[in-house]
Design a protein around this motif. Sequence first.
Motif, PDB file in Angstrom:
ATOM      1  N   LEU A  35      -5.269  41.867 -32.795  1.00 16.39           N
ATOM      2  CA  LEU A  35      -4.643  41.198 -31.656  1.00 16.39           C
ATOM      3  C   LEU A  35      -5.080  41.848 -30.345  1.00 16.39           C
ATOM      4  CD1 LEU A  35      -0.965  40.645 -32.919  1.00 16.39           C
ATOM      5  CD2 LEU A  35      -2.938  39.122 -33.128  1.00 16.39           C
ATOM      6  N   GLY A  36      -5.143  43.167 -30.355  1.00 17.18           N
ATOM      7  CA  GLY A  36      -5.556  43.881 -29.150  1.00 17.18           C
ATOM      8  C   GLY A  36      -6.985  43.565 -28.756  1.00 17.18           C
ATOM      9  N   LEU A  37      -7.884  43.582 -29.741  1.00 17.26           N
ATOM     10  CA  LEU A  37      -9.286  43.301 -29.456  1.00 17.26           C
ATOM     11  C   LEU A  37      -9.469  41.844 -29.022  1.00 17.26           C
ATOM     12  CD1 LEU A  37     -12.222  44.131 -29.352  1.00 17.26           C
ATOM     13  CD2 LEU A  37     -12.370  43.813 -31.838  1.00 17.26           C
ATOM     14  N   ALA A  38      -8.740  40.936 -29.662  1.00 22.56           N
ATOM     15  CA  ALA A  38      -8.818  39.530 -29.259  1.00 22.56           C
ATOM     16  C   ALA A  38      -8.366  39.355 -27.818  1.00 22.56           C
ATOM     17  CB  ALA A  38      -7.964  38.662 -30.186  1.00 22.56           C
ATOM     18  N   ASN A  39      -7.346  40.111 -27.407  1.00 27.50           N
ATOM     19  CA  ASN A  39      -6.882  40.038 -26.023  1.00 27.50           C
ATOM     20  C   ASN A  39      -7.962  40.515 -25.054  1.00 27.50           C
ATOM     21  OD1 ASN A  39      -4.710  39.649 -24.018  1.00 27.50           O
ATOM     22  ND2 ASN A  39      -4.899  41.865 -23.761  1.00 27.50           N
ATOM     23  N   VAL A  40      -8.699  41.558 -25.455  1.00 27.73           N
ATOM     24  CA  VAL A  40      -9.822  42.026 -24.629  1.00 27.73           C
ATOM     25  C   VAL A  40     -10.837  40.901 -24.449  1.00 27.73           C
ATOM     26  CG1 VAL A  40     -11.731  43.670 -24.442  1.00 27.73           C
ATOM     27  CG2 VAL A  40      -9.531  44.425 -25.348  1.00 27.73           C
ATOM     28  N   TYR A  41     -11.183  40.234 -25.537  1.00 28.71           N
ATOM     29  CA  TYR A  41     -12.176  39.168 -25.459  1.00 28.71           C
ATOM     30  C   TYR A  41     -11.670  37.986 -24.630  1.00 28.71           C
ATOM     31  CZ  TYR A  41     -15.109  41.460 -28.970  1.00 28.71           C
ATOM     32  OH  TYR A  41     -15.930  42.346 -29.632  1.00 28.71           O
ATOM     33  N   MET A  42     -10.379  37.623 -24.805  1.00 30.57           N
ATOM     34  CA  MET A  42      -9.853  36.494 -24.040  1.00 30.57           C
ATOM     35  C   MET A  42      -9.777  36.815 -22.558  1.00 30.57           C
ATOM     36  SD  MET A  42      -7.022  34.459 -26.329  1.00 30.57           S
ATOM     37  CE  MET A  42      -6.033  35.833 -26.898  1.00 30.57           C
ATOM     38  N   THR A  43      -9.466  38.060 -22.234  1.00 28.68           N
ATOM     39  CA  THR A  43      -9.452  38.465 -20.834  1.00 28.68           C
ATOM     40  C   THR A  43     -10.832  38.279 -20.204  1.00 28.68           C
ATOM     41  OG1 THR A  43      -7.702  40.080 -21.272  1.00 28.68           O
ATOM     42  CG2 THR A  43      -8.960  40.379 -19.248  1.00 28.68           C
ATOM     43  N   GLY A  44     -11.865  38.469 -21.023  1.00 29.10           N
ATOM     44  CA  GLY A  44     -13.236  38.257 -20.556  1.00 29.10           C
ATOM     45  C   GLY A  44     -13.759  36.857 -20.825  1.00 29.10           C
ATOM     46  N   TYR A  45     -12.879  35.922 -21.196  1.00 34.46           N
ATOM     47  CA  TYR A  45     -13.222  34.517 -21.444  1.00 34.46           C
ATOM     48  C   TYR A  45     -14.178  34.333 -22.627  1.00 34.46           C
ATOM     49  CZ  TYR A  45     -11.275  34.306 -16.753  1.00 34.46           C
ATOM     50  OH  TYR A  45     -10.449  34.463 -15.665  1.00 34.46           O
ATOM     51  N   ASP A  46     -14.205  35.308 -23.513  1.00 36.79           N
ATOM     52  CA  ASP A  46     -15.037  35.190 -24.713  1.00 36.79           C
ATOM     53  C   ASP A  46     -14.139  34.668 -25.841  1.00 36.79           C
ATOM     54  OD1 ASP A  46     -16.813  35.365 -26.783  1.00 36.79           O
ATOM     55  OD2 ASP A  46     -17.439  37.424 -26.384  1.00 36.79           O
ATOM     56  N   TYR A  47     -13.831  33.385 -25.774  1.00 26.63           N
ATOM     57  CA  TYR A  47     -12.844  32.804 -26.684  1.00 26.63           C
ATOM     58  C   TYR A  47     -13.374  32.658 -28.103  1.00 26.63           C
ATOM     59  CZ  TYR A  47     -10.357  31.800 -22.365  1.00 26.63           C
ATOM     60  OH  TYR A  47      -9.724  31.920 -21.163  1.00 26.63           O
ATOM     61  N   GLU A  48     -14.662  32.459 -28.267  1.00 25.49           N
ATOM     62  CA  GLU A  48     -15.199  32.276 -29.609  1.00 25.49           C
ATOM     63  C   GLU A  48     -15.026  33.553 -30.443  1.00 25.49           C
ATOM     64  OE1 GLU A  48     -15.980  29.522 -30.901  1.00 25.49           O
ATOM     65  OE2 GLU A  48     -15.975  28.311 -29.078  1.00 25.49           O
ATOM     66  N   ARG A  49     -15.313  34.715 -29.849  1.00 24.53           N
ATOM     67  CA  ARG A  49     -15.100  35.972 -30.580  1.00 24.53           C
ATOM     68  C   ARG A  49     -13.613  36.162 -30.875  1.00 24.53           C
ATOM     69  NH1 ARG A  49     -19.433  38.769 -27.429  1.00 24.53           N
ATOM     70  NH2 ARG A  49     -21.053  39.369 -28.921  1.00 24.53           N
ATOM     71  N   ALA A  50     -12.764  35.802 -29.917  1.00 22.70           N
ATOM     72  CA  ALA A  50     -11.322  35.927 -30.132  1.00 22.70           C
ATOM     73  C   ALA A  50     -10.866  35.054 -31.296  1.00 22.70           C
ATOM     74  CB  ALA A  50     -10.569  35.561 -28.855  1.00 22.70           C
ATOM     75  N   VAL A  51     -11.413  33.846 -31.406  1.00 22.96           N
ATOM     76  CA  VAL A  51     -11.049  32.941 -32.498  1.00 22.96           C
ATOM     77  C   VAL A  51     -11.392  33.565 -33.846  1.00 22.96           C
ATOM     78  CG1 VAL A  51     -11.684  30.764 -33.630  1.00 22.96           C
ATOM     79  CG2 VAL A  51     -11.117  30.782 -31.199  1.00 22.96           C
ATOM     80  N   VAL A  52     -12.562  34.163 -33.954  1.00 25.66           N
ATOM     81  CA  VAL A  52     -12.974  34.786 -35.215  1.00 25.66           C
ATOM     82  C   VAL A  52     -12.006  35.900 -35.600  1.00 25.66           C
ATOM     83  CG1 VAL A  52     -14.772  36.157 -36.345  1.00 25.66           C
ATOM     84  CG2 VAL A  52     -15.404  34.188 -34.933  1.00 25.66           C
ATOM     85  N   LEU A  53     -11.680  36.761 -34.650  1.00 30.84           N
ATOM     86  CA  LEU A  53     -10.773  37.879 -34.929  1.00 30.84           C
ATOM     87  C   LEU A  53      -9.389  37.396 -35.322  1.00 30.84           C
ATOM     88  CD1 LEU A  53     -11.642  40.368 -32.070  1.00 30.84           C
ATOM     89  CD2 LEU A  53     -11.490  40.976 -34.476  1.00 30.84           C
TER      90      LEU A  53
END
Length: 235
Positions: A35-53
């Motif tokens: 969840l923490g790492l996904a939040n990092v990615y979403m903050t940077g608008y990298d939603y595809e990586r967040a979806v995978v996590l």
Amino acid sequence: MEAARFYRSPSYRQQAIDAFHKAIELSPRRIQQRLGLANVYMTGYDYERAVVLLTDAVKTDPELGEPRYRLAQAYIGAGKGDSALAMLQTSLRLRYVGAPATYLAMGKRLEFSGRSGTAAALYSDYLEAKYTEAVWDRTETIDRPIPATDIAVAAHLPLVYMRAKESELAVKSAAALSVFDPSRTPIVDRFVSDLGRRRRGSWVARSSLLPCTASRNLRSRDSTALACGVFARKL
């Protein structure tokens, strides 16, 4: 990650990403680091990586609602509305309630695309998960402060059901506004009466049971102005 936010530092952000990856490697069955790492990615608008996590987080603990809610946020960012809706619905069934803005954003999109019934069901699920079924019983009281956002949803929901031609659900859902604010009972009674007599004309163009007018200053801090402003804002 806190340092990255404070200093706006890409190098600290990368250190945070590396640390989260290490934490996942050390304890792959825990979801907090995902969840923490996904939040990092979403903050940077990298939603595809967040979806995978977050998909992995859901598979790791399928009985938790929070990973599904976070996945819904990532899907919204990635422009995958139907997938986001499914995750929001499931997370609410698992009794997890997140930030109101997420449900409003999804609901507004559904309404804009002509899916009023689906939007109304989402708003209803949100209110019931947050306040229990007592929210539909006008004899009940909610013994805690009700945020303006939730008052706005309660005042908007019956009209969405009405547009979806679900009169019985429109009447049932109107009770929530009385539960949240008993002083609004006369408005609710008038809506229910008009609906029963098929006098919908005065309600069709409205977005709220509350007396929201174009002249009302939406920057005002009174509860009606705040609630009216929720559905007056753009997506």
